[in-house]
Scaffold this active site. Structure first.
Site, PDB file in Angstrom:
ATOM      1  N   ASP A 152       0.820  -1.210   0.000  1.00  0.00           N
ATOM      2  CA  ASP A 152       0.000   0.000   0.000  1.00  0.00           C
ATOM      3  C   ASP A 152       0.859   1.267   0.000  1.00  0.00           C
ATOM      4  OD1 ASP A 152       0.467   1.019   2.827  1.00  0.00           O
ATOM      5  OD2 ASP A 152      -0.273  -0.985   3.268  1.00  0.00           O
TER       6      ASP A 152
ATOM      7  N   HIS B  49       8.930  -5.374  -1.054  1.00  0.00           N
ATOM      8  CA  HIS B  49       8.125  -6.434  -1.671  1.00  0.00           C
ATOM      9  C   HIS B  49       7.237  -5.941  -2.797  1.00  0.00           C
ATOM     10  CE1 HIS B  49       8.510  -9.450   1.903  1.00  0.00           C
ATOM     11  NE2 HIS B  49       9.636  -9.215   1.277  1.00  0.00           N
TER      12      HIS B  49
END
Length: 227
Positions: free
Chosen positions: A111, A149
């Protein structure tokens, strides 16, 4: 080196004053905003391949099984887009770490909460997702956000399945081999915050990552785990 919360306050405050403070943020930090945890992220994917997510503990293997059964990564990519583009609420912890005078943030989260909150604080964030971005420096940046990631806008390259972790060295050498991270881990007072208690497999991979790449670092000023 684990420390008490009292020692954390004292030592991390000193690190902030000296300009040597950093944040390493895990997925639990985003949950207060309304994002799903890993179990609930995988729930619809597991249902598609007739797995009972309530009986599963190794979420990396679940993600890999979903990928293998579907034959493509398309459903995983779509679920990343769905889950991490959802409307969220304010997050006090994100607000706190964004307004502190800290210039280095490392995160495994897809996010954009950290970089968006930095922008709301009138702090320019230089976001690094892959190796091509590492050599470019945003002029007048106030902070660097390293997304180890991946990012919600690039779901196909996000690290999620067991194969992704096996191939992590090649796919994300910007992080695993970079001098930036070694300097950060060795020299900075660091909070490692909010890796979810239910996410055993990811925490084990994180520990393995540290042991593999930083085993020769015998001293780091402060590493506090808020698990």
């Amino acid at each position: 080196m684990a420390v008490s919360k009292e020692a954390l306050i004292r030592k991390f405050t000193q690190a902030i004053r000296e300009g040597n403070a950093g944040i390493f943020a895990g997925a639990g930090l985003s949950r207060a905003s309304g994002y799903v945890d890993w179990k609930n992220f995988l729930r619809p994917l597991a249902k598609e391949v007739k797995l009972d997510i309530e009986k599963e503990k190794d979420f990396l293997s679940v993600a890999q099984y979903c990928r293998n059964e579907s034959g493509t990564r398309g459903s995983i990519n779509q679920e990343i887009l769905n889950a991490f583009n959802a409307k969220v609420c304010e997050n006090e912890n994100i607000e706190i770490i964004a307004r502190l005078p800290i210039s280095t943030y490392w995160t495994t989260n897809y996010d954009k909460l950290i970089e968006k909150e930095l922008e709301r604080k009138d702090r320019k964030a230089d976001v690094k997702i892959d190796s091509d971005q590492l050599s470019n420096i945003l002029i007048d940046r106030d902070a660097v956000v390293y997304k180890m990631h991946g990012d919600v806008d690039h779901p196909a390259s996000a690290v999620l399945t067991k194969d992704d972790y096996v191939l992590y060295d090649k796919k994300s050498d910007v992080f695993t081999l970079s001098n930036e991270y070694k300097i950060f881990y060795q020299d900075y007072g660091t909070i490692i915050t909010d890796f979810q208690n239910t996410d055993f497999s990811n925490k084990e991979n994180l520990i393995e990552f540290f042991n593999k790449y930083f085993k020769d670092i015998c001293y780091s000023p402060l590493h506090y785990n808020d698990l």
